[in-house]
Design a protein around this motif. Structure first.
Motif, PDB file in Angstrom:
ATOM      1  N   UNK B   3      -3.979 -36.590 -10.635  1.00 59.94           N
ATOM      2  CA  UNK B   3      -5.425 -36.567 -10.358  1.00 59.94           C
ATOM      3  C   UNK B   3      -5.855 -37.682  -9.423  1.00 59.94           C
ATOM      4  N   UNK B   4      -5.167 -38.846  -9.499  1.00 55.80           N
ATOM      5  CA  UNK B   4      -5.579 -39.980  -8.676  1.00 55.80           C
ATOM      6  C   UNK B   4      -5.360 -39.701  -7.193  1.00 55.80           C
ATOM      7  N   UNK B   5      -4.361 -38.850  -6.853  1.00 58.75           N
ATOM      8  CA  UNK B   5      -4.034 -38.608  -5.458  1.00 58.75           C
ATOM      9  C   UNK B   5      -4.924 -37.530  -4.826  1.00 58.75           C
ATOM     10  N   UNK B   6      -5.637 -36.802  -5.661  1.00 56.56           N
ATOM     11  CA  UNK B   6      -6.504 -35.738  -5.118  1.00 56.56           C
ATOM     12  C   UNK B   6      -7.726 -36.328  -4.447  1.00 56.56           C
ATOM     13  N   UNK B   7      -8.169 -35.671  -3.407  1.00 56.48           N
ATOM     14  CA  UNK B   7      -9.441 -36.080  -2.823  1.00 56.48           C
ATOM     15  C   UNK B   7     -10.395 -34.898  -2.902  1.00 56.48           C
ATOM     16  N   UNK B   8     -11.656 -35.191  -3.110  1.00 52.77           N
ATOM     17  CA  UNK B   8     -12.651 -34.133  -3.153  1.00 52.77           C
ATOM     18  C   UNK B   8     -12.727 -33.456  -4.507  1.00 52.77           C
ATOM     19  N   UNK B   9     -13.615 -32.508  -4.604  1.00 54.93           N
ATOM     20  CA  UNK B   9     -13.847 -31.810  -5.865  1.00 54.93           C
ATOM     21  C   UNK B   9     -12.863 -30.657  -6.022  1.00 54.93           C
ATOM     22  N   UNK B  10     -12.780 -30.123  -7.233  1.00 52.30           N
ATOM     23  CA  UNK B  10     -11.929 -28.968  -7.480  1.00 52.30           C
ATOM     24  C   UNK B  10     -12.364 -27.779  -6.616  1.00 52.30           C
ATOM     25  N   UNK B  11     -13.663 -27.611  -6.464  1.00 47.54           N
ATOM     26  CA  UNK B  11     -14.174 -26.496  -5.656  1.00 47.54           C
ATOM     27  C   UNK B  11     -13.688 -26.613  -4.214  1.00 47.54           C
ATOM     28  N   UNK B  12     -13.741 -27.853  -3.701  1.00 47.08           N
ATOM     29  CA  UNK B  12     -13.308 -28.079  -2.324  1.00 47.08           C
ATOM     30  C   UNK B  12     -11.823 -27.742  -2.177  1.00 47.08           C
ATOM     31  N   UNK B  13     -11.030 -28.131  -3.187  1.00 55.14           N
ATOM     32  CA  UNK B  13      -9.589 -27.870  -3.120  1.00 55.14           C
ATOM     33  C   UNK B  13      -9.294 -26.384  -3.190  1.00 55.14           C
ATOM     34  N   UNK B  14     -10.043 -25.682  -4.036  1.00 53.11           N
ATOM     35  CA  UNK B  14      -9.759 -24.268  -4.209  1.00 53.11           C
ATOM     36  C   UNK B  14     -10.174 -23.479  -2.970  1.00 53.11           C
ATOM     37  N   UNK B  15     -11.190 -23.954  -2.292  1.00 55.31           N
ATOM     38  CA  UNK B  15     -11.588 -23.291  -1.043  1.00 55.31           C
ATOM     39  C   UNK B  15     -10.548 -23.522   0.052  1.00 55.31           C
ATOM     40  N   UNK B  16      -9.888 -24.689   0.006  1.00 56.29           N
ATOM     41  CA  UNK B  16      -8.793 -24.976   0.929  1.00 56.29           C
ATOM     42  C   UNK B  16      -9.200 -25.054   2.377  1.00 56.29           C
ATOM     43  N   UNK B  17     -10.417 -25.521   2.648  1.00 55.37           N
ATOM     44  CA  UNK B  17     -10.877 -25.559   4.041  1.00 55.37           C
ATOM     45  C   UNK B  17     -10.640 -26.908   4.715  1.00 55.37           C
ATOM     46  N   UNK B  18     -10.377 -27.954   3.924  1.00 54.72           N
ATOM     47  CA  UNK B  18     -10.041 -29.257   4.499  1.00 54.72           C
ATOM     48  C   UNK B  18     -11.162 -29.893   5.287  1.00 54.72           C
ATOM     49  N   UNK B  19     -10.816 -30.994   5.980  1.00 54.56           N
ATOM     50  CA  UNK B  19     -11.812 -31.804   6.670  1.00 54.56           C
ATOM     51  C   UNK B  19     -12.450 -31.078   7.850  1.00 54.56           C
ATOM     52  N   UNK B  20     -11.709 -30.151   8.465  1.00 57.09           N
ATOM     53  CA  UNK B  20     -12.246 -29.458   9.626  1.00 57.09           C
ATOM     54  C   UNK B  20     -13.090 -28.242   9.217  1.00 57.09           C
ATOM     55  N   UNK B  21     -13.158 -27.956   7.904  1.00 52.84           N
ATOM     56  CA  UNK B  21     -13.920 -26.820   7.378  1.00 52.84           C
ATOM     57  C   UNK B  21     -13.445 -25.485   7.927  1.00 52.84           C
ATOM     58  N   UNK B  22     -12.206 -25.434   8.385  1.00 49.77           N
ATOM     59  CA  UNK B  22     -11.699 -24.183   8.967  1.00 49.77           C
ATOM     60  C   UNK B  22     -10.366 -23.773   8.342  1.00 49.77           C
ATOM     61  N   UNK B  23      -9.838 -24.623   7.433  1.00 48.96           N
ATOM     62  CA  UNK B  23      -8.578 -24.273   6.789  1.00 48.96           C
ATOM     63  C   UNK B  23      -7.412 -24.286   7.750  1.00 48.96           C
ATOM     64  N   UNK B  24      -6.347 -23.571   7.372  1.00 42.12           N
ATOM     65  CA  UNK B  24      -5.120 -23.608   8.177  1.00 42.12           C
ATOM     66  C   UNK B  24      -4.984 -22.363   9.060  1.00 42.12           C
ATOM     67  N   UNK B  25      -6.049 -21.576   9.145  1.00 42.64           N
ATOM     68  CA  UNK B  25      -5.912 -20.310   9.875  1.00 42.64           C
ATOM     69  C   UNK B  25      -5.497 -20.515  11.333  1.00 42.64           C
ATOM     70  N   UNK B  26      -6.139 -21.485  12.011  1.00 40.86           N
ATOM     71  CA  UNK B  26      -5.830 -21.743  13.418  1.00 40.86           C
ATOM     72  C   UNK B  26      -4.366 -22.155  13.571  1.00 40.86           C
ATOM     73  N   UNK B  27      -3.957 -23.107  12.734  1.00 41.22           N
ATOM     74  CA  UNK B  27      -2.581 -23.637  12.769  1.00 41.22           C
ATOM     75  C   UNK B  27      -1.580 -22.510  12.527  1.00 41.22           C
TER      76      UNK B  27
END
Lengths: 108, 133
Positions: B3-27
């Motif tokens: 838990x200490x290594x997680x950043x952000x809320x559970x909702x943010x993690x489950x959405x999986x959009x990351x800092x760019x708010x776009x997720x890994x789709x582009x990559x």
């Protein structure tokens, strides 16, 4: 590092010059003899030949460094000696492949 | 990951959009189109070596075959898509001014769609026998 920079440079060369020429070649063939003659005049000029040789080298460079990137993405080849060897292999391989391509194409 | 290594809320993690708010789709799309370009590119290189010459008649006869027109159309689509993604990353890295960056991204879209449209139209016109050579 150089191979990574060249990946971007070769990619943009292919993007701007390569894809535009591919589209020109295809649309000229689809249009008319006159349109294709204009393309061929460029393609067989000295300028054109330099562009084709350059593009082929960029294409093989980008292809090989792209495969290397996918390999690194998959988690392999990170140890520094392996990474340096694969980077060198990309540079040498691209020149060799482009050379072989033109040797076969020009029937040398 | 504890838990200490997680950043952000559970909702943010489950959405999986990351800092760019776009997720890994582009990559991911960049890598899927890379794999397609690799296969189709090897095919194109082999085809360019196999073509007897680059006269219009030879090119039209070559593109006119279904098993050439289909991979060639796929290559035009895959290569322009890959190009669109790659140039976008370069613009985002190097163009600091937001207005200019947005303008260039729009022009990039025009270029990518334009090149793809021209290439696909040409392949289909030849493949459907409408280019008399």
């Amino acid at each position: 590092m150089a191979v990574s920079i060249m990946h971007r440079v070769s990619g943009h060369g292919l993007a701007v010059v390569g894809l535009a020429l591919l589209a020109w070649w295809l649309i000229a063939a689809a249009t008319s003899d006159e349109a294709y003659a204009i393309f061929q005049e460029f393609a067989t000029s000295w300028m054109g030949r330099i562009v084709w040789v350059g593009l082929s080298w960029l294409a093989f460079q980008h292809l090989l460094s792209g495969v290397r990137h996918l390999w690194l993405d998959a988690g392999f080849g990170y140890d520094s000696r392996a990474a340096q060897r694969s980077a060198l292999a990309v540079f040498v391989g691209a020149v060799v492949m482009a050379g072989l391509f033109w040797a076969v194409r020009w029937g040398l | 990951m504890g838990p200490a290594a997680r950043s952000g809320t559970d909702l943010k993690r489950v959405r999986g959009l990351g800092a760019a708010h776009a997720g890994v789709h582009h990559w991911w799309a960049q890598r899927v189109t890379a794999a397609a370009n690799l296969l189709l590119g090897i095919w194109l290189v082999a085809s360019l070596l196999w073509l007897p010459d680059f006269s219009r008649a030879a090119v039209v006869a070559w593109v006119g075959q279904p098993w050439v027109a289909v991979p060639l159309a796929l290559l035009v689509g895959s290569a322009t898509w890959h190009m669109r993604l790659g140039v976008q990353v370069m613009l985002e890295d190097y163009v600091r001014d937001e207005g200019l960056r947005r303008l260039l991204l729009i022009l990039l879209d025009f270029y990518a769609v334009g090149v793809a449209a021209v290439g696909l139209f040409a392949v289909l016109k030849i493949a459907f026998g409408a280019a008399d050579a």
